[in-house]
Design a protein around this motif. Structure first.
Motif, PDB file in Angstrom:
ATOM      1  N   ALA A 197       0.814  -1.227   0.000  1.00 39.53           N
ATOM      2  CA  ALA A 197       0.000   0.000   0.000  1.00 39.53           C
ATOM      3  C   ALA A 197       0.841   1.267   0.000  1.00 39.53           C
ATOM      4  O   ALA A 197       0.295   2.359   0.078  1.00 39.53           O
ATOM      5  N   THR A 198       2.164   1.135  -0.089  1.00 42.05           N
ATOM      6  CA  THR A 198       3.000   2.322   0.124  1.00 42.05           C
ATOM      7  C   THR A 198       3.613   2.898  -1.153  1.00 42.05           C
ATOM      8  O   THR A 198       4.343   3.878  -1.093  1.00 42.05           O
ATOM      9  N   GLY A 199       3.320   2.311  -2.327  1.00 42.91           N
ATOM     10  CA  GLY A 199       3.811   2.872  -3.588  1.00 42.91           C
ATOM     11  C   GLY A 199       2.804   3.876  -4.147  1.00 42.91           C
ATOM     12  O   GLY A 199       1.850   4.259  -3.462  1.00 42.91           O
ATOM     13  N   SER A 200       3.006   4.307  -5.389  1.00 46.61           N
ATOM     14  CA  SER A 200       2.096   5.335  -5.907  1.00 46.61           C
ATOM     15  C   SER A 200       0.708   4.757  -6.209  1.00 46.61           C
ATOM     16  O   SER A 200      -0.296   5.300  -5.739  1.00 46.61           O
ATOM     17  N   PHE A 201       0.623   3.675  -6.973  1.00 43.44           N
ATOM     18  CA  PHE A 201      -0.706   3.106  -7.231  1.00 43.44           C
ATOM     19  C   PHE A 201      -1.271   2.474  -5.959  1.00 43.44           C
ATOM     20  O   PHE A 201      -2.486   2.486  -5.742  1.00 43.44           O
ATOM     21  N   TRP A 316      -6.269  -5.651 -15.906  1.00 47.62           N
ATOM     22  CA  TRP A 316      -5.320  -4.703 -16.484  1.00 47.62           C
ATOM     23  C   TRP A 316      -6.072  -3.417 -16.785  1.00 47.62           C
ATOM     24  O   TRP A 316      -7.065  -3.436 -17.520  1.00 47.62           O
ATOM     25  N   MET A 317      -5.652  -2.346 -16.169  1.00 53.93           N
ATOM     26  CA  MET A 317      -6.197  -1.023 -16.389  1.00 53.93           C
ATOM     27  C   MET A 317      -7.696  -0.945 -16.037  1.00 53.93           C
ATOM     28  O   MET A 317      -8.093  -1.505 -15.034  1.00 53.93           O
ATOM     29  N   TYR A 318      -8.523  -0.309 -16.874  1.00 58.71           N
ATOM     30  CA  TYR A 318      -9.893   0.059 -16.490  1.00 58.71           C
ATOM     31  C   TYR A 318     -10.647   0.399 -17.764  1.00 58.71           C
ATOM     32  O   TYR A 318     -10.043   0.552 -18.838  1.00 58.71           O
TER      33      TYR A 318
HETATM   34  N1  LIG Z   1      -2.649  -4.058 -13.673  1.00 57.74           N
HETATM   35  C1  LIG Z   1      -2.503  -2.801 -14.023  1.00 57.74           C
HETATM   36  O1  LIG Z   1      -3.309  -2.241 -14.789  1.00 57.74           O
HETATM   37  C2  LIG Z   1      -1.347  -2.006 -13.486  1.00 57.74           C
HETATM   38  C3  LIG Z   1      -1.298  -0.637 -13.742  1.00 57.74           C
HETATM   39  C4  LIG Z   1      -0.243   0.097 -13.214  1.00 57.74           C
HETATM   40  C5  LIG Z   1       0.755  -0.535 -12.477  1.00 57.74           C
HETATM   41  N2  LIG Z   1       0.684  -1.883 -12.269  1.00 57.74           N
HETATM   42  C6  LIG Z   1       1.735  -2.568 -11.497  1.00 57.74           C
HETATM   43  O2  LIG Z   1       1.669  -2.147 -10.153  1.00 57.74           O
HETATM   44  C7  LIG Z   1       2.977  -2.140  -9.631  1.00 57.74           C
HETATM   45  C8  LIG Z   1       3.052  -1.317  -8.345  1.00 57.74           C
HETATM   46  O3  LIG Z   1       2.767   0.042  -8.611  1.00 57.74           O
HETATM   47  P1  LIG Z   1       3.177   1.205  -7.602  1.00 57.74           P
HETATM   48  O4  LIG Z   1       2.864   2.476  -8.266  1.00 57.74           O
HETATM   49  O5  LIG Z   1       2.600   0.966  -6.267  1.00 57.74           O
HETATM   50  O6  LIG Z   1       4.765   1.020  -7.588  1.00 57.74           O
HETATM   51  P2  LIG Z   1       5.867   1.867  -6.852  1.00 57.74           P
HETATM   52  O7  LIG Z   1       5.460   3.284  -6.681  1.00 57.74           O
HETATM   53  O8  LIG Z   1       7.148   1.543  -7.535  1.00 57.74           O
HETATM   54  O9  LIG Z   1       5.864   1.198  -5.402  1.00 57.74           O
HETATM   55  C9  LIG Z   1       6.295  -0.118  -5.199  1.00 57.74           C
HETATM   56  C10 LIG Z   1       5.584  -0.692  -3.997  1.00 57.74           C
HETATM   57  O10 LIG Z   1       5.965  -2.063  -3.862  1.00 57.74           O
HETATM   58  C11 LIG Z   1       6.556  -2.259  -2.568  1.00 57.74           C
HETATM   59  N3  LIG Z   1       7.646  -3.245  -2.666  1.00 57.74           N
HETATM   60  C12 LIG Z   1       8.781  -3.166  -3.415  1.00 57.74           C
HETATM   61  N4  LIG Z   1       9.511  -4.272  -3.247  1.00 57.74           N
HETATM   62  C13 LIG Z   1       8.838  -5.050  -2.372  1.00 57.74           C
HETATM   63  C14 LIG Z   1       9.087  -6.330  -1.797  1.00 57.74           C
HETATM   64  N5  LIG Z   1      10.186  -7.018  -2.099  1.00 57.74           N
HETATM   65  N6  LIG Z   1       8.179  -6.825  -0.934  1.00 57.74           N
HETATM   66  C15 LIG Z   1       7.056  -6.149  -0.617  1.00 57.74           C
HETATM   67  N7  LIG Z   1       6.769  -4.937  -1.117  1.00 57.74           N
HETATM   68  C16 LIG Z   1       7.648  -4.406  -1.993  1.00 57.74           C
HETATM   69  C17 LIG Z   1       7.065  -0.894  -2.155  1.00 57.74           C
HETATM   70  O11 LIG Z   1       7.164  -0.901  -0.765  1.00 57.74           O
HETATM   71  P3  LIG Z   1       8.161   0.013   0.096  1.00 57.74           P
HETATM   72  O12 LIG Z   1       7.376   1.260   0.346  1.00 57.74           O
HETATM   73  O13 LIG Z   1       8.392  -0.784   1.312  1.00 57.74           O
HETATM   74  O14 LIG Z   1       9.386   0.223  -0.738  1.00 57.74           O
HETATM   75  C18 LIG Z   1       5.941  -0.016  -2.695  1.00 57.74           C
HETATM   76  O15 LIG Z   1       4.801  -0.103  -1.862  1.00 57.74           O
HETATM   77  C19 LIG Z   1       3.809  -1.620 -10.779  1.00 57.74           C
HETATM   78  O16 LIG Z   1       5.140  -2.013 -10.667  1.00 57.74           O
HETATM   79  C20 LIG Z   1       3.133  -2.207 -12.004  1.00 57.74           C
HETATM   80  O17 LIG Z   1       3.771  -3.380 -12.423  1.00 57.74           O
HETATM   81  C21 LIG Z   1      -0.336  -2.618 -12.763  1.00 57.74           C
END
Ligand SMILES: NC(=O)c1ccc[n+]([C@@H]2O[C@H](COP(=O)([O-])OP(=O)(O)OC[C@H]3O[C@@H](n4cnc5c(N)ncnc54)[C@H](OP(=O)(O)O)[C@@H]3O)[C@@H](O)[C@H]2O)c1
Length: 374
Positions: A197-201, A316-318
């Protein structure tokens, strides 16, 4: 067709060869064909992992030469002859998710990836390739959502919400989890685990789920980032990913019946234990939305999923309907992110290297955005 000031050429960031450095070039400005509009790009956000997309680390398939980019805020500069709503000068949200008009299963992201199938590859190799890291972008009409500028950006004294237009780029982060949470029918009053829950999405998913009326259990590794999420309100609980599945299931179950789990793992979280602990803490007939971008297969607690009638849903997406519905939530004020959405740094196209680094370093936290102002 209605045309404003459409200069014959404009500036764009271009990647000539896959994974090679980007260059700023002067390129021809297209005229809008039927079914499209030309948009002057004002604010183009940079996703936290864009650097890894364009340096080839993520191995996203896309053709070159390519103008990179993603969804953005801009103004309509010219419309094709069949536009019935959009007018020159309208403030719009451009969504980069393009679907085949004769086959909606062909999906690709302009400027980012051609996705999986033959149809989506054809779409990206043809008409809809170049995206928003440029002064102008040619966009399918159905990918432009007209923003109620007076309401969103007007002064509160005149009934406006007072958003700075660049803050609205946060909608990009919210669209993805909204599409996912809607796809599993998240209801007001339900409890959903968001992890990580701590990344951007991921952090946007917490905000969106709250806006949808749910209670959220935010899971992550970083206690400080979890503490920032906790401040979002009394309907947010937090649980640390410790790596001990049994202990983490117990921590999650402290909050009672859990209806859903939204996974948004990046590739780096391939071996994280949260996927298993979150599933094992769900109630009977719960739903799981898998939106993470893992590159390898994942073991599933099969017997638990089977015995508990758990639904596993990939997403995937919306859809366009999701996009409009989320914008309605923001425009009506149901989802109020005025204090959350924050542009932390802006860059010109020439500064692309610094910009991609800055997005990787500081774009991944709650509400924070790094953007281009082309
Ligand atoms: N399905 C779709 O339509 C769609 C669309 C957009 C993105 N995505 C996917 O969603 C992913 C995540 O997006 P985001 O924006 O949240 O990414 P982000 O901003 O890069 O953040 C990464 C997140 O993953 C956590 N993380 C990294 N390594 C980890 C590990 N080894 N164990 C547990 N947690 C870990 C980070 O935690 P910390 O805060 O602890 O570092 C942070 O919460 C993207 O990389 C992309 O592949 C999918």
């Amino acid at each position: 067709m209605s045309t404003g000031i459409l200069l014959p050429t404009h500036k764009a960031l271009v990647q000539e060869v896959y994974a090679e450095p980007l260059v700023v070039k002067t390129v021809p400005t297209p005229q809008p064909p039927p079914g499209a509009a030309i948009v002057r790009v004002l604010y183009a956000p940079i996703i936290s992992y864009m650097r890894d997309v364009y340096n080839g680390t993520r191995k996203y398939p896309y053709p070159t030469p390519l103008v990179p980019g993603t969804s953005a805020i801009g103004r309509v500069a010219a419309t094709g002859p069949d536009a019935v709503l959009l007018k020159v000068g309208d403030l719009v949200y451009f969504d980069c998710t393009v679907r085949g008009r004769d086959d909606s299963s062909a999906i690709m992201l302009m400027g980012i990836t051609q996705g999986g199938g033959e149809g989506s590859k054809m779409l990206m190799e043809g008409e809809w390739r170049d995206c928003t890291y440029a002064e102008f972008v040619k966009a399918p009409l159905e990918n432009l959502l007209r923003l109620d500028e007076k309401r969103l950006c007007g002064s509160p004294a005149d009934g406006g919400l007072g958003y700075a237009p660049e803050q609205l780029t946060w909608v990009l982060q919210a669209m993805v989890p909204y599409g996912g949470l809607r796809s599993i029918g998240l209801q007001a009053g339900e409890t959903v685990i968001v992890a990580p829950a701590t990344g951007s999405f991921g952090s946007a998913a917490v905000v969106v789920a709250l806006g949808m009326g749910a209670r959220v259990i935010a899971m992550g590794r970083n206690p400080e980032a979890l503490a920032q999420l906790k401040v979002l309100g009394p309907r947010v609980e937090t649980v640390r990913i410790t790596g001990d599945v049994e202990a983490d299931v117990a921590s999650l179950k402290r909050f009672g019946k859990i209806d859903a789990f939204f996974d948004i793992s990046p590739p780096e979280a391939q071996n994280s234990t949260h996927f298993k602990s979150a599933i094992l803490s769900l109630r009977n007939e719960a739903r799981v939305c898998m939106m993470g971008g893992l590159l390898n297969d994942l073991p599933i607690p099969h017997q638990f999923v089977m015995r508990n009638d758990i639904t596993l849903k990939g997403k995937w997406m919306y859809s366009r309907a999701d996009c409009q519905a989320l914008l309605n939530m923001v425009t009506t004020g149901v989802l109020d992110v005025r204090e959350i959405a924050q542009v932390v740094e802006t860059f010109k196209l020439e500064e692309w290297k610094k910009a991609l680094d800055a997005a990787a370093e500081q774009g991944g936290r709650l509400g924070k955005m790094v953007i281009f102002t082309p």
